[in-house]
Design an enzyme around this catalytic site. Structure first.
Site, mmCIF file in Angstrom:
data_model
loop_
_atom_site.group_PDB
_atom_site.id
_atom_site.type_symbol
_atom_site.label_atom_id
_atom_site.label_comp_id
_atom_site.label_asym_id
_atom_site.label_seq_id
_atom_site.Cartn_x
_atom_site.Cartn_y
_atom_site.Cartn_z
ATOM 1 N N ARG A 180 0.823 -1.041 -0.096
ATOM 2 C CA ARG A 180 0.061 0.056 -0.019
ATOM 3 C C ARG A 180 0.897 1.085 0.125
ATOM 4 O O ARG A 180 1.910 1.191 0.549
ATOM 5 C CB ARG A 180 -0.729 0.049 1.205
ATOM 6 C CG ARG A 180 -1.726 1.072 1.508
ATOM 7 C CD ARG A 180 -2.797 0.958 0.270
ATOM 8 N NE ARG A 180 -4.066 1.880 0.848
ATOM 9 C CZ ARG A 180 -5.025 2.046 -0.215
ATOM 10 N NH1 ARG A 180 -5.142 1.527 -1.423
ATOM 11 N NH2 ARG A 180 -6.087 2.855 0.149
ATOM 12 N N THR A 188 -8.388 1.022 -10.759
ATOM 13 C CA THR A 188 -7.838 -0.207 -10.326
ATOM 14 C C THR A 188 -7.618 -1.337 -11.240
ATOM 15 O O THR A 188 -8.732 -1.317 -11.804
ATOM 16 C CB THR A 188 -8.303 -0.331 -9.010
ATOM 17 O OG1 THR A 188 -8.052 0.979 -8.200
ATOM 18 C CG2 THR A 188 -7.573 -1.493 -8.248
ATOM 19 N N GLU A 215 -3.412 8.176 -4.210
ATOM 20 C CA GLU A 215 -4.052 7.321 -3.028
ATOM 21 C C GLU A 215 -4.299 7.922 -1.574
ATOM 22 O O GLU A 215 -5.128 7.387 -0.814
ATOM 23 C CB GLU A 215 -3.124 5.766 -2.830
ATOM 24 C CG GLU A 215 -3.894 4.794 -2.313
ATOM 25 C CD GLU A 215 -4.429 4.140 -3.415
ATOM 26 O OE1 GLU A 215 -5.829 3.863 -3.308
ATOM 27 O OE2 GLU A 215 -3.824 3.896 -4.465
ATOM 28 N N ASP A 229 -7.790 8.417 -0.001
ATOM 29 C CA ASP A 229 -8.475 7.282 0.633
ATOM 30 C C ASP A 229 -8.451 7.526 2.113
ATOM 31 O O ASP A 229 -9.174 6.830 2.763
ATOM 32 C CB ASP A 229 -8.021 6.124 0.347
ATOM 33 C CG ASP A 229 -8.297 5.367 -0.995
ATOM 34 O OD1 ASP A 229 -9.064 6.067 -1.385
ATOM 35 O OD2 ASP A 229 -8.147 4.193 -1.314
ATOM 36 N N SER A 256 -7.933 0.844 2.714
ATOM 37 C CA SER A 256 -8.218 0.465 1.532
ATOM 38 C C SER A 256 -9.625 -0.427 1.518
ATOM 39 O O SER A 256 -9.932 -0.887 2.602
ATOM 40 C CB SER A 256 -7.095 -0.477 0.802
ATOM 41 O OG SER A 256 -7.549 -0.753 -0.298
ATOM 42 N N SER A 257 -10.010 -0.602 0.342
ATOM 43 C CA SER A 257 -11.174 -1.586 0.134
ATOM 44 C C SER A 257 -10.675 -2.868 -0.563
ATOM 45 O O SER A 257 -11.493 -3.771 -0.866
ATOM 46 C CB SER A 257 -12.304 -1.074 -0.572
ATOM 47 O OG SER A 257 -12.738 0.252 0.012
ATOM 48 N N GLY A 288 -13.314 0.694 -5.841
ATOM 49 C CA GLY A 288 -13.133 1.552 -4.831
ATOM 50 C C GLY A 288 -13.950 0.516 -3.830
ATOM 51 O O GLY A 288 -13.730 -0.356 -3.709
HETATM 52 N N1 GLU Z 1 -8.018 3.284 -3.624
HETATM 53 C C1 GLU Z 1 -9.112 2.311 -3.591
HETATM 54 C C2 GLU Z 1 -8.695 1.219 -2.538
HETATM 55 O O1 GLU Z 1 -7.536 0.884 -2.249
HETATM 56 C C3 GLU Z 1 -9.238 1.292 -4.847
HETATM 57 C C4 GLU Z 1 -9.588 2.185 -6.023
HETATM 58 C C5 GLU Z 1 -10.267 1.288 -6.951
HETATM 59 O O2 GLU Z 1 -10.405 0.187 -6.723
HETATM 60 O O3 GLU Z 1 -10.908 1.705 -8.196
HETATM 61 O O4 GLU Z 1 -9.638 0.706 -2.041
#
Ligand code: GLU
Length: 642
Positions: free
Chosen positions: A150, A461, A500, A503, A522-523, A544
């Protein structure tokens, strides 16, 4: 890449079947041959062969599923040349850095889950920039490890990171475009060290070798498809604000036409530096200097259409970066065992919590609309806890044992209503109190049980899934956050810096506020599962915070609704993240279940894209089904080696 390739295949088929086209082709060929003989043969430019595109592949040996056929093919080639799943995942990811530069690349970060059959893996704390060998030697018996690559906040970051310096009231900078297209939003990238760590500790080939196919791809280029062109168009204003980005992705100030060939010699050079000098070229060498310089002085054009704020990343921030090797979040759902991504990603925890809630119902026996209503309400509760408690575990005391306990789930389940809450658009579930369900009752850093988490996560992503002939599996999601990241290409190096740090939550106090050296929550949720019949299953997605709900849709489709992996991925999705109305895929509202959900009092909001998943299922006999999206994000590509 799919649309364009499909068009080309159709064109090729038309050509072959039309007598007139055949005659024309012959005449052209003879004419060109005569010209070449008289004036000399031109130097032929090597163009990347376009692999056949299919979103489902069945077979044996090994498999790769990604969003892009060229990248999938590169992973397959690595497997065929004797590489293992980690080798193939790294090579595929490097290729995606070329063909999917707005979703992934060395300017960003990601999380990798590695399943290694019948082997004990070493696990530990970190793998530093200094040497991949350096740290970590707590060896434990485990078959699944996760790599946390990350992005990290520079040391100068404070909780007021995104407070607008021009605001008298201390208001945050507008999210678009100022916050997301700034040096402030750039975290120290983790992806290069993640690749190096994965290759050195769990792979069989050196990173220098694994980068070669992507170097060739960056040099020779690839054909711009509709998805790519659409992503540039959607970012035109941001890209036009930076000299380096404009010259790479808006040639002559124009959008790159669909079907044109796009290469990136600067990225080829950067990959070559990594191959020749090792990953320290990125964290200590000339690339580090270029990154720090770019963050501190973004290469803004003379009259940008918005104000670009610089960040404060230093060479020391880059030098300090470490990949964390962490145990997976292990959980059970009915008779499946799940291995998910732990903090600082909320992915594994929030999936496990939702499934714990759902376990109290026999979804397979219920009317489908009722089952989906329960899914929505369980997601709402799990996201309430996510918003209140989850953050970087090195900075906040997260009550994980309580959150993941089955007893806690069973008591929370009792609060699930039989119908949608009244006034759903404004309704927010309140977080529970997991402290009573764990042995350490010390309060976590948040007492804010109603703390909603801001949900500005982009929908960018990319996710890839790999298995090799020995049953080693890699489930890897990598990101630069927004589609197009910060929009800032590092001049002369051909890659986009992430954004990032958006987030982080901006309302202090919150477990996920910006702090020096902290990783934003993060997700990302790469998930591996062992099924009751001994099969291995892996899946993941971008999107996301919808990443989590996409994973849940896939899990429930397989475990409760009895779907195969292909249908489980293709099926319409719904997504509730404790933010009011439930999002659904286009068309879902008109389906029988959509209508039935309305009867439960739910409101539905149709949206363009929920996720872009890939997954692989391997039976105990070694039969493989590899799957990518049939149509979301232009469709993906799955291949097996045999
Ligand atoms: N920044 C998001 C995360 O780490 C990921 C963005 C995405 O998947 O579009 O959860």
């Amino acid at each position: 890449m799919t649309h364009n390739m499909t068009h080309r295949l159709i064109l090729r088929r038309l050509t072959a079947h039309s007598p007139m086209m055949r005659r024309l082709t012959t005449v052209c060929f003879v004419f060109c041959f005569a010209l070449a003989t008289v004036f000399g043969w031109p130097r032929l430019h090597r163009v990347q062969a376009q692999p056949t595109v299919a979103h489902v592949a069945t077979g044996s040996g090994g498999a790769v599923a990604s969003v892009d056929a060229l990248a999938t093919q590169i992973g397959i080639d690595v497997l065929k040349e004797g590489g293992n799943a980690v080798d193939a995942a790294v090579a595929t990811a490097a290729a995606l850095g070329v063909t999917e530069p707005f979703s992934a690349g060395i300017g960003g970060g990601g999380f990798m889950v590695i399943y290694q059959p019948d082997r004990s893996l070493s696990t530990g704390e970190s793998s530093g920039a200094q040497s991949v060998e350096a740290n970590v030697e707590t060896s434990v018996e485990a078959s699944v490890v996760t790599l946390d690559g990350r992005e990290e906040a520079p040391a100068a970051v404070r909780p007021d990171l995104f407070t607008d310096p021009d605001s008298e009231t201390g208001a945050p900078l507008p999210f678009f475009p100022n916050r997301i297209s700034s040096g402030l939003a750039v975290g120290v990238p983790g992806t290069p060290l993640n690749w190096a760590t994965a290759a050195e500790r769990y792979g069989t080939k050196p990173l220098s070798e694994l980068l070669q196919p992507a170097i060739t791809l960056a040099e020779t280029g690839f054909s711009v498809d509709e998805t790519f062109a659409g992503q540039v168009e959607g970012n035109q204003e941001r890209f036009a604000a930076f000299e380096s980005t404009r010259s790479l992705y808006l040639p002559n100030g124009q959008l790159p036409p669909v079907g044109s060939q796009l290469n990136n010699p600067d990225l080829a050079k950067t990959y070559r530096l990594l191959a020749e000098q090792g990953v320290n070229a990125f964290y200590r060498g000339e690339i580090a200097s270029a990154i720090a310089q770019t963050v501190q002085n973004p290469p803004v054009v003379d009259e940008p259409s918005f104000k670009v704020w610089p960040g404060q990343m230093t060479l020391a921030d880059l030098d300090r970066y470490e990949v964390r090797i962490r145990p997976a979040v292990e959980s059970t759902y009915r008779d499946y065992r799940f291995y998910g991504m732990g903090l600082p990603s909320s992915g594994g925890t929030t999936i496990a919590q939702t499934l714990n809630l759902l376990e109290g119902y026999d979804l397979s026996e219920l009317d489908r609309a009722e089952a989906l209503h329960l899914l929505i309400e369980s997601e709402r509760l799990a996201f309430a806890d996510r918003g209140a408690y989850l953050g970087d575990p090195e900075y906040v005391d997260v009550p994980l044992p309580g959150l993941l306990s089955k007893d806690y789930a069973s008591d929370r389940r009792a609060t699930i209503p039989a119908e949608a809450p009244a006034n759903e658009a404004d309704y927010r579930a309140i977080a529970g109190d997991p402290l009573a369900y764990q042995q350490d009752p010390s309060p976590s850093l948040t007492g804010a049980l109603t703390a909603a988490s801001t949900d500005g996560e982009g929908l960018s992503t990319t996710h890839l899934t790999v298995v090799d002939a020995d049953g080693m599996m890699v489930c890897y999601t990598l990101t630069i956050e927004s589609t197009g990241g910060s929009g800032i290409v590092v001049p002369g190096y051909g890659f986009i810096l992430n954004n990032e740090l958006t987030d982080f939550d901006v309302d202090n106090p919150h477990p996920n506020v910006p702090e020096p050296g902290k990783r934003p929550r993060s997700s990302i949720a790469p998930t591996i599962a062992r099924t009751p019949d001994g099969s291995l299953l892996a899946f993941g997605s971008p999107g996301g915070s919808t990443i989590i709900t996409t994973g849940l849709n896939i899990a429930v489709n397989i475990v409760d609704f009895g779907m195969g992996l292909e249908d489980a991925i293709a099926a319409p999705r719904l997504s509730q993240r404790n933010n009011g109305i439930t999002q659904v895929d286009q068309g879902f509202e008109e389906t029988e279940q959509g209508e039935a959900l309305l009867a439960f009092g739910h409101q539905l909001d149709s949206t363009d894209e929920i996720g872009a998943a890939t997954g692989i299922l391997v039976s105990p006999e070694g039969e493989i089904t590899a799957v990518a999206e049939p149509s979301r994000r232009g469709g993906g590509s799955a291949m097996t080696t045999e």
